[in-house]
Write a protein that holds these residues in place. Structure first.
Motif, PDB file in Angstrom:
ATOM      1  N   ASP A 164       0.799  -1.214   0.000  1.00  0.00           N
ATOM      2  CA  ASP A 164       0.000   0.000   0.000  1.00  0.00           C
ATOM      3  C   ASP A 164       0.838   1.272   0.000  1.00  0.00           C
ATOM      4  O   ASP A 164       0.311   2.360   0.227  1.00  0.00           O
ATOM      5  CB  ASP A 164      -0.961  -0.028   1.187  1.00  0.00           C
ATOM      6  CG  ASP A 164      -2.011  -1.116   1.006  1.00  0.00           C
ATOM      7  OD1 ASP A 164      -2.973  -0.882   0.260  1.00  0.00           O
ATOM      8  OD2 ASP A 164      -1.840  -2.213   1.557  1.00  0.00           O
ATOM      9  N   VAL A 165       2.128   1.113  -0.259  1.00  0.00           N
ATOM     10  CA  VAL A 165       3.041   2.255  -0.419  1.00  0.00           C
ATOM     11  C   VAL A 165       2.905   3.233   0.754  1.00  0.00           C
ATOM     12  O   VAL A 165       2.723   4.441   0.578  1.00  0.00           O
ATOM     13  CB  VAL A 165       2.784   2.985  -1.769  1.00  0.00           C
ATOM     14  CG1 VAL A 165       3.981   3.860  -2.141  1.00  0.00           C
ATOM     15  CG2 VAL A 165       2.512   2.006  -2.900  1.00  0.00           C
ATOM     16  N   CYS A 166       3.014   2.698   1.944  1.00  0.00           N
ATOM     17  CA  CYS A 166       2.845   3.517   3.151  1.00  0.00           C
ATOM     18  C   CYS A 166       4.130   4.232   3.585  1.00  0.00           C
ATOM     19  O   CYS A 166       4.071   5.166   4.378  1.00  0.00           O
ATOM     20  CB  CYS A 166       2.368   2.635   4.307  1.00  0.00           C
ATOM     21  SG  CYS A 166       0.739   1.921   4.057  1.00  0.00           S
ATOM     22  N   PHE A 167       5.271   3.764   3.091  1.00  0.00           N
ATOM     23  CA  PHE A 167       6.549   4.239   3.643  1.00  0.00           C
ATOM     24  C   PHE A 167       7.191   5.330   2.802  1.00  0.00           C
ATOM     25  O   PHE A 167       7.180   5.282   1.570  1.00  0.00           O
ATOM     26  CB  PHE A 167       7.546   3.075   3.738  1.00  0.00           C
ATOM     27  CG  PHE A 167       7.193   2.068   4.791  1.00  0.00           C
ATOM     28  CD1 PHE A 167       7.627   2.201   6.090  1.00  0.00           C
ATOM     29  CD2 PHE A 167       6.382   0.985   4.466  1.00  0.00           C
ATOM     30  CE1 PHE A 167       7.283   1.282   7.068  1.00  0.00           C
ATOM     31  CE2 PHE A 167       6.026   0.052   5.427  1.00  0.00           C
ATOM     32  CZ  PHE A 167       6.479   0.206   6.729  1.00  0.00           C
ATOM     33  N   THR A 168       7.780   6.298   3.499  1.00  0.00           N
ATOM     34  CA  THR A 168       8.691   7.262   2.891  1.00  0.00           C
ATOM     35  C   THR A 168       9.970   7.219   3.712  1.00  0.00           C
ATOM     36  O   THR A 168       9.914   7.308   4.939  1.00  0.00           O
ATOM     37  CB  THR A 168       8.106   8.686   2.923  1.00  0.00           C
ATOM     38  OG1 THR A 168       6.844   8.666   2.264  1.00  0.00           O
ATOM     39  CG2 THR A 168       9.025   9.669   2.225  1.00  0.00           C
ATOM     40  N   ILE A 169      11.091   7.035   3.041  1.00  0.00           N
ATOM     41  CA  ILE A 169      12.367   6.947   3.741  1.00  0.00           C
ATOM     42  C   ILE A 169      13.332   7.970   3.164  1.00  0.00           C
ATOM     43  O   ILE A 169      13.536   8.010   1.953  1.00  0.00           O
ATOM     44  CB  ILE A 169      12.984   5.535   3.612  1.00  0.00           C
ATOM     45  CG1 ILE A 169      12.036   4.488   4.203  1.00  0.00           C
ATOM     46  CG2 ILE A 169      14.357   5.475   4.302  1.00  0.00           C
ATOM     47  CD1 ILE A 169      12.439   3.070   3.917  1.00  0.00           C
ATOM     48  N   VAL A 170      13.876   8.800   4.035  1.00  0.00           N
ATOM     49  CA  VAL A 170      14.933   9.723   3.630  1.00  0.00           C
ATOM     50  C   VAL A 170      16.193   9.291   4.364  1.00  0.00           C
ATOM     51  O   VAL A 170      16.249   9.331   5.598  1.00  0.00           O
ATOM     52  CB  VAL A 170      14.579  11.188   3.968  1.00  0.00           C
ATOM     53  CG1 VAL A 170      15.725  12.116   3.585  1.00  0.00           C
ATOM     54  CG2 VAL A 170      13.300  11.590   3.258  1.00  0.00           C
ATOM     55  N   ARG A 171      17.157   8.818   3.598  1.00  0.00           N
ATOM     56  CA  ARG A 171      18.403   8.365   4.232  1.00  0.00           C
ATOM     57  C   ARG A 171      19.239   9.572   4.630  1.00  0.00           C
ATOM     58  O   ARG A 171      19.157  10.636   4.007  1.00  0.00           O
ATOM     59  CB  ARG A 171      19.169   7.463   3.273  1.00  0.00           C
ATOM     60  CG  ARG A 171      18.406   6.182   2.959  1.00  0.00           C
ATOM     61  CD  ARG A 171      19.274   5.204   2.209  1.00  0.00           C
ATOM     62  NE  ARG A 171      18.569   3.954   1.962  1.00  0.00           N
ATOM     63  CZ  ARG A 171      18.069   3.602   0.785  1.00  0.00           C
ATOM     64  NH1 ARG A 171      18.196   4.403  -0.248  1.00  0.00           N
ATOM     65  NH2 ARG A 171      17.443   2.452   0.642  1.00  0.00           N
ATOM     66  N   ALA A 172      20.054   9.388   5.649  1.00  0.00           N
ATOM     67  CA  ALA A 172      20.818  10.495   6.219  1.00  0.00           C
ATOM     68  C   ALA A 172      21.675  11.188   5.169  1.00  0.00           C
ATOM     69  O   ALA A 172      21.747  12.419   5.114  1.00  0.00           O
ATOM     70  CB  ALA A 172      21.683   9.980   7.359  1.00  0.00           C
TER      71      ALA A 172
END
Ligand code: SF4
Ligand code: SF4
Length: 83
Positions: A60-68
């Motif tokens: 359901d494409v729930c995640f957003t990840i911004v790597r450091a």
């Protein structure tokens, strides 16, 4: 620090992300979302490696990840160029 956000209103509590996080950082919230599911939440955010397995598993494409490194402005190469 890697920053992960979860859209709790999209989550249908299928548990795929929880089952596949290699660091076991995901768990169901005790609270319900508007649809009546216990959405996934992240514990110990400082321990997140930013591997994105949770995002890959979520239907359901729930995640957003911004790597450091990305947050600090270090661009990732779009493709590796070989001679
Ligand atoms: S990015 Fe990796 S370590 Fe972080 S919560 Fe998702 S699966 Fe777990
Ligand atoms: S994989 Fe997505 S829909 Fe399933 S529990 Fe995790 S966040 Fe919710």
């Amino acid at each position: 620090m890697n920053k992960l956000t979860i859209n709790s209103e999209r989550c249908k509590a299928c548990g795929l992300c929880i089952a596949h996080c290699p660091k076991k950082l995901l768990e169901p919230s005790p609270a319900l979302n508007e649809a009546g599911y216990h959405p996934t939440v992240q514990k110990e955010p400082e321990a997140c490696t930013g591997c994105a397995i949770c995002a890959l598993m979520c239907p359901d494409v729930c995640f957003t990840i911004v790597r450091a490194k990305e947050a600090a402005g270090e661009a990732r190469p779009a493709a590796e160029v070989r001679p």
